[in-house]
Design a protein around this motif. Structure first.
Motif, PDB file in Angstrom:
ATOM      1  N   ASP A 178      22.728  47.671  31.531  1.00 27.59           N
ATOM      2  CA  ASP A 178      22.616  49.111  31.770  1.00 27.59           C
ATOM      3  C   ASP A 178      22.740  49.425  33.260  1.00 27.59           C
ATOM      4  O   ASP A 178      22.385  48.611  34.122  1.00 27.59           O
ATOM      5  N   VAL A 179      23.237  50.624  33.523  1.00 29.80           N
ATOM      6  CA  VAL A 179      23.346  51.115  34.898  1.00 29.80           C
ATOM      7  C   VAL A 179      22.070  51.850  35.269  1.00 29.80           C
ATOM      8  O   VAL A 179      21.553  52.667  34.490  1.00 29.80           O
ATOM      9  N   ILE A 180      21.556  51.559  36.472  1.00 25.20           N
ATOM     10  CA  ILE A 180      20.426  52.303  37.025  1.00 25.20           C
ATOM     11  C   ILE A 180      20.990  53.153  38.152  1.00 25.20           C
ATOM     12  O   ILE A 180      21.496  52.627  39.157  1.00 25.20           O
ATOM     13  N   SER A 181      20.935  54.471  38.010  1.00 25.94           N
ATOM     14  CA  SER A 181      21.582  55.320  39.016  1.00 25.94           C
ATOM     15  C   SER A 181      21.021  56.723  38.983  1.00 25.94           C
ATOM     16  O   SER A 181      20.314  57.109  38.044  1.00 25.94           O
ATOM     17  N   ILE A 182      21.376  57.486  40.017  1.00 26.42           N
ATOM     18  CA  ILE A 182      21.053  58.903  40.097  1.00 26.42           C
ATOM     19  C   ILE A 182      22.255  59.607  40.700  1.00 26.42           C
ATOM     20  O   ILE A 182      22.871  59.099  41.646  1.00 26.42           O
ATOM     21  N   THR A 183      22.629  60.770  40.155  1.00 29.65           N
ATOM     22  CA  THR A 183      23.847  61.481  40.551  1.00 29.65           C
ATOM     23  C   THR A 183      23.483  62.839  41.133  1.00 29.65           C
ATOM     24  O   THR A 183      22.572  63.520  40.639  1.00 29.65           O
ATOM     25  N   PHE A 184      24.250  63.223  42.183  1.00 27.23           N
ATOM     26  CA  PHE A 184      24.012  64.490  42.873  1.00 27.23           C
ATOM     27  C   PHE A 184      25.203  65.426  42.681  1.00 27.23           C
ATOM     28  O   PHE A 184      26.245  65.032  42.139  1.00 27.23           O
ATOM     29  N   ASP A 185      25.024  66.657  43.136  1.00 25.85           N
ATOM     30  CA  ASP A 185      26.061  67.668  42.912  1.00 25.85           C
ATOM     31  C   ASP A 185      27.172  67.637  43.960  1.00 25.85           C
ATOM     32  O   ASP A 185      28.051  68.501  43.957  1.00 25.85           O
ATOM     33  N   GLU A 186      27.161  66.633  44.863  1.00 22.18           N
ATOM     34  CA  GLU A 186      28.197  66.508  45.881  1.00 22.18           C
ATOM     35  C   GLU A 186      28.191  65.071  46.399  1.00 22.18           C
ATOM     36  O   GLU A 186      27.216  64.337  46.203  1.00 22.18           O
ATOM     37  N   PRO A 187      29.273  64.645  47.056  1.00 23.31           N
ATOM     38  CA  PRO A 187      29.284  63.293  47.623  1.00 23.31           C
ATOM     39  C   PRO A 187      28.169  63.133  48.647  1.00 23.31           C
ATOM     40  O   PRO A 187      27.833  64.059  49.387  1.00 23.31           O
ATOM     41  N   ILE A 188      27.600  61.940  48.676  1.00 22.84           N
ATOM     42  CA  ILE A 188      26.503  61.671  49.604  1.00 22.84           C
ATOM     43  C   ILE A 188      26.961  60.662  50.656  1.00 22.84           C
ATOM     44  O   ILE A 188      27.953  59.954  50.477  1.00 22.84           O
ATOM     45  N   ASP A 189      26.241  60.628  51.762  1.00 20.81           N
ATOM     46  CA  ASP A 189      26.549  59.688  52.846  1.00 20.81           C
ATOM     47  C   ASP A 189      26.179  58.283  52.373  1.00 20.81           C
ATOM     48  O   ASP A 189      25.002  57.974  52.179  1.00 20.81           O
ATOM     49  N   TYR A 190      27.209  57.448  52.180  1.00 21.10           N
ATOM     50  CA  TYR A 190      26.965  56.136  51.583  1.00 21.10           C
ATOM     51  C   TYR A 190      26.321  55.145  52.558  1.00 21.10           C
ATOM     52  O   TYR A 190      25.788  54.113  52.127  1.00 21.10           O
ATOM     53  N   ASN A 191      26.345  55.421  53.866  1.00 22.49           N
ATOM     54  CA  ASN A 191      25.715  54.515  54.843  1.00 22.49           C
ATOM     55  C   ASN A 191      24.210  54.763  54.874  1.00 22.49           C
ATOM     56  O   ASN A 191      23.649  55.232  55.863  1.00 22.49           O
ATOM     57  N   VAL A 192      23.542  54.440  53.779  1.00 24.54           N
ATOM     58  CA  VAL A 192      22.140  54.822  53.638  1.00 24.54           C
ATOM     59  C   VAL A 192      21.250  54.148  54.669  1.00 24.54           C
ATOM     60  O   VAL A 192      20.165  54.655  54.984  1.00 24.54           O
ATOM     61  N   ARG A 193      21.670  53.008  55.201  1.00 18.54           N
ATOM     62  CA  ARG A 193      20.827  52.337  56.191  1.00 18.54           C
ATOM     63  C   ARG A 193      21.035  52.880  57.599  1.00 18.54           C
ATOM     64  O   ARG A 193      20.407  52.409  58.541  1.00 18.54           O
ATOM     65  N   SER A 194      21.914  53.854  57.748  1.00 21.09           N
ATOM     66  CA  SER A 194      22.138  54.444  59.067  1.00 21.09           C
ATOM     67  C   SER A 194      21.327  55.716  59.275  1.00 21.09           C
ATOM     68  O   SER A 194      21.411  56.327  60.336  1.00 21.09           O
ATOM     69  N   TYR A 195      20.567  56.130  58.295  1.00 20.63           N
ATOM     70  CA  TYR A 195      19.713  57.313  58.447  1.00 20.63           C
ATOM     71  C   TYR A 195      18.432  57.081  57.645  1.00 20.63           C
ATOM     72  O   TYR A 195      18.333  56.099  56.902  1.00 20.63           O
ATOM     73  N   PRO A 196      17.428  57.942  57.768  1.00 22.09           N
ATOM     74  CA  PRO A 196      16.099  57.642  57.182  1.00 22.09           C
ATOM     75  C   PRO A 196      16.027  57.791  55.665  1.00 22.09           C
ATOM     76  O   PRO A 196      15.088  58.381  55.123  1.00 22.09           O
ATOM     77  N   PHE A 197      17.012  57.284  54.954  1.00 17.24           N
ATOM     78  CA  PHE A 197      16.936  57.251  53.486  1.00 17.24           C
ATOM     79  C   PHE A 197      15.860  56.239  53.073  1.00 17.24           C
ATOM     80  O   PHE A 197      15.747  55.154  53.652  1.00 17.24           O
TER      81      PHE A 197
END
Length: 691
Positions: A410-429
Motif C-alpha cells: 500500500d501507498v502511504i501518502s498525502i495530497t495537496f491542491d497544488e505542487p509542493i516544494d519537494y526539497n523538504v530538507r531545505s526548509y522547516p518541514f
C-alpha cells in the motif's frame, strides 16, 4: 698677378659606389696638374669600368673623364719666393645604381670648379635633372565602410604600385600613423597584427594587393581619417635627420569605418541574477526590485543616438507581454554612472495566480536594411516565477491508505491542491511517525531526519503528493495488528507559502499470512576472488554459470533453472563480482518465510555454508534488489522496503543492502521529536492547527 693653369672638362660621368678625384697645383714658375679617378679603396686608373651585383641585378659602375689643359699666365715673384695654389674636388655617390653626367667648369683666375648635373638617374635623394628611381602609388579600396556588425571585421584592400622611371624593383615602407587612431582600432595586414612600419618588396609596374582588416576597439564605433602611407625608407631617414631639402618620396591615403551600434545590452543583476526563479506569495510586499547591469559600461545606453528606452515587461499566464508599472507609468529604467540600473515595479495588481515571466527590453530607432534584432533591440533572458498567494491545502480530507488499513504494498501518502516544494530538507518541514505495536507494547516515535532507517519521506519534483515509507529497521511481524500515526506540518508550495497547521492521520497494520508470499531476487551480487573463480572453471566439466546456479539452487532449495547469471565485473582488488537473478515461482522454493530465512541465515553466517558448495563457501553474498508478491494479490509487486518489513531483515553487518531511492537534496537539519497524542485508528485527517 698669380698665374693659373686652368683645366677644362667637357663632362664627367660616374656611377654610385665609386669616387672621382681631381687635384691641381698652380705656381708662379710652373704649371702642373693631375687628374685621377679612384674607387673607394683608393685604387687609381685611367679608366675604370666596374660591374656590381646587387639583389641579383647587375649595375654598371662607370667613371669617365674627358678634358684638356690650357693655361696662360704672367710670371710674378714675391720676395724671391714662389707663390702657388692647390685646387681639387671629389665626385662620389653612396647609392649603387645611381648614375650621373656632370659638367665641370673652372674659374679662369683661381681654377676652382663649378658643377652642373646634366643627366643621370638617382635616389636617396633623387637629384635634379636625373631620372627618379623611386616613386610609389598607394590606394585603398574602399576608402570608407559603414554598417559593419560590431563584432565583425571591416575588410579593405591596399594596392601598391612601384612607378619609378627605371625598371628595377624597390623596397618601400608601409607606415601606419598611429597618432591618427586614438580610438584603438585593431588592424591586421595580410593576417598579421599591423602597427608601425611594414617593409614591402615591389616589382616595377606590377600592383601588389594587401588585405587590411580592422576590428573595433573597446569604446568607439566610428573611426575617421586613419592614415597609412608608403615611403622611400632612405629618404625618410634623410628627412628625419633634416638632411633633405624637400619632403620624402611617399604616397598615402586615409580611410575610415563605422560599425553598427548595438542597442543597449545588459544582464540581470542583484537577486534576479543570483536566483534562478522568483516567487510572489502571501508574504511578499507590493513592489519587486528589478536590477540590470550594462554589458559595456564604457558605452552608456544614451550615448547611442538611436536609443529610445529600456523597460521592464511581464507576462501573465496565457496573456501577452506588457510593460510593468512603476510609480503609475511604464517602468522605464535609467542607467547610473557605474552602468547599473534599478527600479521598483508594482506587483500588487498581479492577482492572477500561476507562472509569470519577466524580462527587461531595450529599443532603438531601426536602421533601414538592417534586420539584425540585436542592432534594433535587446532583451534579457526570460526569468520565470510564480505568483501564488494561497497556502497549500489538503486535497479532500483523507490520506493514504484511504481504507484505514495498511497492507504490504500500500501507498502511504498525502495530497495537496497544488505542487509542493519537494526539497523538504531545505526548509522547516516536519514529519514524525508514531508506531503502536500490538499487545500493549510501548509506542515509538520517529523523526524522518533523525530516524531515517525507520521512517522515510519521499517527494518528487513537480508533484502535489508527499509519500512516506517504513524504514528497513522495521520488522513487519512485530507490527501486525498494531497501528501507526503520521503527523506533518510546515508544508511549503513552490511559491514558498507555508501551511503551519499540523496534519495527523492514523491507520492499522493488516495481518497477513507470510507463508503465502512468493519471492524473486534481482541483481543479487556475489563476490569471490579471481583465483577461486579460475579454480572452479579448471576443475569443472560444466560452465561456471551452470556450476554457480547449480550450487546456489542446492544452497536454498530451488530449481536451478530459476537461476540466471547476468554479468561479471572485476574490481581493483582482484575480486570478481557475479551478478545473478532468481525468477519468481509461486509456491516453489523461495515461497515461504522458512525458505527465505534460510538464505538470510547463510548471508548472516557464511561459515555455515557447506564446504561441498565450494563456490559459495569461498565468497560473500553482497547485495540485491527484491520483489515479493502475496499469493492473494498476484498483480501487486512490492518494494524492497516492504520485504524488509515483512521478513525482518537487519541492514547492518549482514552484507545485505536494500536499494532505496530518496528524492530531494539532503541538508543537515537538527529537529526535535514531536510528542504525538494517541489517536483512533482512522485515516481521516485531524487538522489541529499551528503548534
Amino acid at each position: 698677378s698669380t698665374c693659373a693653369s686652368t683645366p677644362t672638362f667637357d663632362s664627367i660621368s660616374f656611377s654610385g659606389g665609386l669616387t672621382y678625384s681631381y687635384t691641381t697645383k698652380l705656381t708662379n714658375s710652373a704649371q702642373s696638374g693631375t687628374i685621377e679617378w679612384k674607387d673607394d679603396s683608393g685604387q687609381a686608373g685611367s679608366h675604370i669600368v666596374t660591374e656590381l651585383n646587387v639583389a641579383g641585378i647587375t649595375l654598371g659602375a662607370d667613371i669617365r673623364a674627358f678634358g684638356s689643359w690650357s693655361s696662360t699666365c704672367d710670371e710674378t715673384t714675391l720676395g724671391g719666393q714662389d707663390i702657388y695654389t692647390s685646387v681639387g674636388f671629389v665626385l662620389k655617390d653612396d647609392d649603387i645604381g645611381d648614375k650621373f653626367n656632370v659638367k665641370v667648369y673652372a674659374h679662369r683666375l683661381y681654377g676652382t670648379p663649378l658643377f652642373v648635373t646634366s643627366s643621370g638617374e638617382s635616389m636617396c635623394p633623387n637629384e635634379p635633372n636625373t631620372l627618379q628611381r623611386q616613386r610609389v602609388e598607394a590606394i585603398i579600396d574602399p576608402p570608407y565602410l559603414r554598417n559593419i556588425q560590431p563584432d565583425h571585421q571591416a575588410v579593405f584592400t591596399i594596392n601598391l604600385t612601384h612607378i619609378g622611371d627605371t625598371m628595377e624593383p624597390m623596397i618601400y615602407d608601409l607606415w601606419f600613423d598611429e597618432s591618427t587612431n586614438p580610438g584603438g582600432l585593431h588592424l591586421s595586414l595580410d593576417g598579421s597584427p599591423y602597427s608601425g612600419t611594414r617593409s614591402i618588396y615591389l616589382l616595377h609596374g606590377i600592383t601588389t594587393s594587401l588585405t587590411l582588416t580592422a576590428t573595433r576597439g573597446p569604446v568607439y564605433y566610428q573611426y575617421d581619417d586613419i592614415s597609412i602611407a608608403a615611403y622611400s625608407p632612405c629618404e625618410t631617414a634623410l628627412a628625419s635627420a633634416n638632411a633633405l631639402y624637400r619632403d620624402a618620396i611617399a604616397d598615402g591615403f586615409t580611410f575610415g569605418v563605422e560599425y553598427l551600434r548595438l542597442c543597449a545590452q545588459f544582464d540581470w543583476s542583484g537577486i534576479m541574477a543570483s536566483e534562478p526563479t522568483f516567487a510572489i506569495n502571501s508574504q511578499s510586499p507590493s513592489t519587486m526590485r528589478i536590477q540590470v547591469k550594462n554589458r559595456d559600461p564604457n558605452s552608456p545606453w544614451t550615448s547611442n543616438p538611436r536609443f529610445k528606452w529600456v523597460v521592464v515587461q511581464y507576462q501573465e499566464p496565457g496573456r501577452t507581454w506588457r510593460d510593468a508599472i512603476s510609480n503609475g507609468s511604464s517602468a522605464h529604467m535609467v542607467e547610473n554612472s557605474l552602468g547599473l540600473s534599478s527600479i521598483e515595479i508594482d506587483i500588487s495588481q498581479w492577482t492572477l495566480e500561476g507562472e509569470y515571466q519577466i524580462r527587461v527590453q531595450s529599443a532603438c530607432e531601426r536602421i533601414a536594411g538592417v534586420d539584425d534584432e540585436a542592432i534594433n533591440s535587446f532583451s534579457t533572458p526570460i526569468k520565470k516565477g510564480r505568483v501564488d498567494r494561497s497556502i497549500p491545502q489538503i486535497w479532500g480530507r483523507y490520506a493514504q491508505p484511504s481504507d484505514g488499513l495498511y497492507s504490504p504494498g500500500d501507498v502511504i501518502s498525502i495530497t495537496f491542491d497544488e505542487p509542493i516544494d519537494y526539497n523538504v530538507r531545505s526548509y522547516p518541514f516536519e514529519a514524525v511517525l508514531k508506531v503502536n505495536p500490538p499487545n500493549n507494547h510501548s509506542a515509538q516515535i520517529y523523526d524522518y531526519v533523525e530516524d531515517a532507517s525507520y521512517f522515510k519521506v519521499k517527494t518528487i519534483e513537480g508533484s502535489d503528493t508527499i509519500k512516506f515509507e517504513f524504514g528497513t529497521n522495521f520488522r513487519y511481524s512485530e507490527m501486525i495488528g498494531g497501528n501507526a500515526t503520521i503527523a506533518i506540518r510546515n508544508v511549503r508550495d513552490l511559491a514558498w507559502n507555508v501551511n503551519p497547521s499540523v496534519m495527523i492521520w492514523t491507520f492499522g497494520i493488516e495481518t497477513v499470512n507470510l507463508g503465502s508470499i512468493a519471492v524473486s531476487i534481482e541483481n543479487f551480487a556475489f563476490a569471490m576472488s579471481l583465483s577461486e573463480y579460475l579454480a572452479v572453471r579448471s576443475r569443472s566439466d560444466v560452465t561456471f554459470e551452470e556450476k554457480f546456479c547449480q550450487q546456489f539452487s542446492d544452497l536454498v532449495g530451488i530449481e536451478s533453472s530459476r537461476c540466471h547469471v547476468e554479468s561479471y565485473a572485476e574490481t581493483p582488488n582482484a575480486t570478481l563480482m557475479v551478478t545473478f537473478s532468481i525468477s519468481e515461482s509461486e509456491g516453489v522454493g523461495l515461497s515461504s518465510v522458512a525458505a527465505y530465512e534460510k538464505l538470510v541465515d547463510y548471508i548472516e553466517n557464511p561459515d555455515t555454508i557447506p564446504e561441498s558448495l565450494h563456490v559459495f563457501a569461498s565468497g560473500d553474498l553482497c547485495s540485491s534488489t527484491y520483489k515479493i508478491k502475496p499469493a492473494e494479490h498476484t498483480s501487486d509487486t512490492l518494494s524492497s522496503a516492504h520485504l524488509a518489513m515483512q521478513y525482518g531483515l537487519i541492514g547492518g553487518g549482514v552484507g545485505l543492502f536494500v536499494l532505496l531511492m530518496v528524492g530531494g537534496i539532503v541538508f543537515l537539519i537538527i529537529r526535535r521529536r514531536k510528542q504525538l497524542q494517541d489517536t483512533t485508528t482512522s485515516v481521516e485527517l485531524d487538522i489541529v492547527g499551528t503548534q
